[in-house]
Design a protein around this motif. Structure first.
Motif, short mmCIF file in Angstrom:
data_model
loop_
_atom_site.label_atom_id
_atom_site.label_comp_id
_atom_site.label_asym_id
_atom_site.label_seq_id
_atom_site.Cartn_x
_atom_site.Cartn_y
_atom_site.Cartn_z
N LYS A 128 15.45 -0.40 1.74
CA LYS A 128 13.90 0.03 1.44
C LYS A 128 14.05 1.62 1.26
CE LYS A 128 11.36 -3.99 3.28
NZ LYS A 128 10.39 -4.21 4.50
N TYR B 182 13.08 4.02 10.02
CA TYR B 182 12.91 4.10 11.64
C TYR B 182 13.45 3.28 12.47
CZ TYR B 182 9.91 -0.13 11.18
OH TYR B 182 9.68 -1.44 11.13
N VAL C 79 0.86 -1.18 0.02
CA VAL C 79 0.12 -0.05 -0.17
C VAL C 79 0.77 1.15 0.02
CG1 VAL C 79 -1.61 1.20 1.21
CG2 VAL C 79 -1.87 -1.32 1.23
N VAL D 86 -11.16 -0.31 2.48
CA VAL D 86 -11.23 -0.22 0.73
C VAL D 86 -12.66 -0.71 0.24
CG1 VAL D 86 -9.96 -2.22 0.52
CG2 VAL D 86 -10.06 -0.64 -1.11
N TYR E 143 -0.67 -5.53 15.40
CA TYR E 143 -1.59 -6.70 15.04
C TYR E 143 -1.27 -7.89 15.92
CZ TYR E 143 -3.32 -4.03 10.94
OH TYR E 143 -3.84 -3.08 10.12
N ASN F 178 9.46 -8.40 3.69
CA ASN F 178 8.88 -8.10 2.22
C ASN F 178 9.07 -6.81 1.67
OD1 ASN F 178 6.63 -7.13 4.03
ND2 ASN F 178 5.56 -6.69 2.33
N GLY G 291 11.51 0.30 7.18
CA GLY G 291 12.67 -0.34 7.90
C GLY G 291 13.84 -0.71 7.14
N1 LIG Z 1 -7.85 0.09 5.42
C1 LIG Z 1 -8.04 -0.70 4.35
O1 LIG Z 1 -9.05 -1.19 3.67
C2 LIG Z 1 -6.60 -1.63 4.09
C3 LIG Z 1 -6.41 -2.57 3.22
C4 LIG Z 1 -5.33 -3.09 2.82
C5 LIG Z 1 -4.25 -3.10 3.87
N2 LIG Z 1 -4.49 -2.09 5.01
C6 LIG Z 1 -3.44 -2.05 5.84
O2 LIG Z 1 -2.37 -1.44 5.15
C7 LIG Z 1 -1.24 -1.65 5.94
C8 LIG Z 1 0.02 -2.26 4.79
O3 LIG Z 1 -0.50 -3.28 4.19
P1 LIG Z 1 0.25 -3.93 3.08
O4 LIG Z 1 -0.61 -5.05 2.59
O5 LIG Z 1 0.74 -2.78 2.27
O6 LIG Z 1 1.44 -4.77 3.84
P2 LIG Z 1 3.12 -4.14 3.69
O7 LIG Z 1 3.17 -2.74 3.88
O8 LIG Z 1 3.42 -4.63 2.04
O9 LIG Z 1 4.12 -5.29 4.74
C9 LIG Z 1 3.96 -5.02 5.90
C10 LIG Z 1 5.03 -4.22 6.40
O10 LIG Z 1 5.03 -3.53 7.28
C11 LIG Z 1 6.04 -2.99 8.03
N3 LIG Z 1 5.95 -3.59 9.61
C12 LIG Z 1 5.65 -4.66 10.10
N4 LIG Z 1 5.69 -4.72 11.43
C13 LIG Z 1 5.97 -3.49 11.61
C14 LIG Z 1 6.14 -2.96 12.88
N5 LIG Z 1 5.92 -3.47 14.02
N6 LIG Z 1 6.42 -1.50 12.94
C15 LIG Z 1 6.50 -0.96 11.97
N7 LIG Z 1 6.44 -1.25 10.75
C16 LIG Z 1 6.14 -2.64 10.66
C17 LIG Z 1 7.02 -3.92 7.34
O11 LIG Z 1 7.77 -2.98 6.77
P3 LIG Z 1 9.17 -2.30 7.30
O12 LIG Z 1 10.42 -3.19 6.78
O13 LIG Z 1 9.29 -1.05 6.66
O14 LIG Z 1 9.21 -2.35 8.83
C18 LIG Z 1 6.36 -4.83 6.57
O15 LIG Z 1 7.04 -5.20 5.48
C19 LIG Z 1 -1.55 -2.78 7.07
O16 LIG Z 1 -1.64 -2.12 8.10
C20 LIG Z 1 -2.66 -3.36 6.40
O17 LIG Z 1 -3.80 -3.77 7.30
C21 LIG Z 1 -5.89 -1.43 5.03
#
Ligand SMILES: NC(=O)c1ccc[n+]([C@@H]2O[C@H](COP(=O)([O-])OP(=O)(O)OC[C@H]3O[C@@H](n4cnc5c(N)ncnc54)[C@H](OP(=O)(O)O)[C@@H]3O)[C@@H](O)[C@H]2O)c1
Length: 337
Positions: free
Chosen positions: A183, A199, A159, A277, A250, A325, A179
């Motif tokens: 990246k 961070y 995202v 979304v 989470y 990832n 992180g």
């Molecule tokens: N509201 C909606 O409709 C909707 C829809 C889709 C997704 N989302 C949300 O959007 C967010 C991103 O989803 P995505 O699918 O794009 O995942 P993503 O960013 O591709 O993968 C997760 C990333 O989050 C970071 N992370 C994991 N644990 C962390 C922590 N404790 N502190 C800080 N960073 C952490 C890591 O990156 P780093 O290496 O940078 O730490 C990891 O690579 C999620 O919160 C998801 O639930 C919401």
């Protein structure tokens, strides 16, 4: 041609990070279509942080996955048998396939996709749910305007990487939080972010002050916890905070860490708004048309990380929570290729 259907089922609800004990890998026969159904072979499965929430037995925007059920997932699949009018063998579809090699569908909530339009994994990334989340989150909820300063957390993820690029396309100053150096370099060098903050090794508050000297107009938050708390006092007048997710929370086994700095919203007359979304479903075609155009003219880049083997789902899912990832995390059903 394979005659078994490897499935990943939820065996038990996790406490904290999921472990092998939470999963049951089953080998079932390949299903057959009944009248009004098709059977499709799953090619790619989308891995999403939301999956962690779906494993909990709590009230949310969607029902929890039941114990012993196939784990819920979106995926791209190829129709192998059809007894449903309008769906032909060989066509590709996006639907809630689940984490398994074959799925059965009655056509509800199914979208046809074509490898002639874009490589199939793109329909799980930029042209899929995460791309749509970025589009509506930053443009509708964030309501960005040219010249504004936009900060996005989880910036190198599925995202976040799209959010930053869309904000750049709309002439905003874009600062990503991610992180690790690799990246951060990618965000600036490949995706055109104005700055990126690691961070894990930098003082977030200090770095934000340096890169956002006038303050933050829009904060698109994927992470929650400390990141959210740190950005709140830096909001400019009438700033917006888009609550997309809070991945840092989470797997918490204790209470959610909330923003103690929330009074900054009052001081800067700002607003903080969450969104899902799925509420934008009627407008998906608008987003796909816009992003398809940006992909075609090279202003939007799609980054996917494709891991192999449905049975490896339990280990691959954890990459989302340890930063393993880069861009959209996808699992390929290697048996189908
Ligand atoms: N509201 C909606 O409709 C909707 C829809 C889709 C997704 N989302 C949300 O959007 C967010 C991103 O989803 P995505 O699918 O794009 O995942 P993503 O960013 O591709 O993968 C997760 C990333 O989050 C970071 N992370 C994991 N644990 C962390 C922590 N404790 N502190 C800080 N960073 C952490 C890591 O990156 P780093 O290496 O940078 O730490 C990891 O690579 C999620 O919160 C998801 O639930 C919401």
């Amino acid at each position: 041609m394979t005659n078994e259907n490897i499935q990943v089922r939820l065996a038990a609800r996790p406490v904290g990070l999921p472990t092998d004990k939470n999963w049951d890998i089953r080998r079932e026969p390949v299903p057959q279509a009944e009248d009004g159904q098709f059977v499709a072979e799953v090619l790619y499965v989308s891995l999403d942080p939301a999956m962690r929430g779906w494993m909990n037995d709590v009230k949310s925007y969607i029902a929890p996955v039941e114990i012993d059920a196939v784990m819920r997932a979106g995926g791209v699949a190829r129709i192998r048998e059809s007894r449903l009018a309008g769906y032909d063998v060989g066509e590709h579809v996006f639907c809630m396939t689940g984490v398994q090699q074959f799925c059965v569908s009655d056509g509800k909530d199914v979208q046809k996709v074509s490898p002639d339009v874009a490589p199939l994994p793109t329909f799980l990334g930029v042209l899929g749910m995460t791309g749509l989340t970025a589009y509506f989150g930053i443009l509708d909820v964030g309501a960005i305007k040219a010249g504004e300063t936009v900060v996005v957390s989880g910036a190198a993820g599925a995202v976040g990487s799209v959010v930053g690029q869309i904000a750049g396309i709309h002439d905003c100053r874009v600062v990503g939080i991610a992180g690790g150096k690799q990246k951060c370099d990618y965000l600036v060098d490949d995706l055109g972010f104005d700055a990126a903050i690691d961070y894990k090794s930098e003082d977030l508050r200090k770095a934000l002050k340096e890169h956002c000297p006038k303050g933050v107009d829009v904060f698109f938050d994927n992470v929650g916890g400390d990141a959210l708390n740190t950005v709140l006092p830096m909001l400019r007048m009438h700033g917006r905070v888009v609550i997309c997710g809070a991945i840092s929370q989470y797997n918490n086994t204790g209470p959610v860490t909330g923003p103690s700095n929330y009074m900054s919203l009052l001081v800067s007359r700002a607003r903080m708004e969450g969104f899902v979304v799925f509420d934008y479903a009627k407008r998906y075609p608008e987003a796909i048309a816009a992003m398809g155009g940006w992909l075609a003219d090279g202003r939007l880049k799609s980054q996917e990380q494709i891991e192999e083997g449905i049975e490896n789902f339990p280990a691959v899912l954890l990459k989302l929570f340890d930063g393993g990832n880069f861009g959209k995390l996808i699992l390929k059903n290697t048996a189908a290729f």
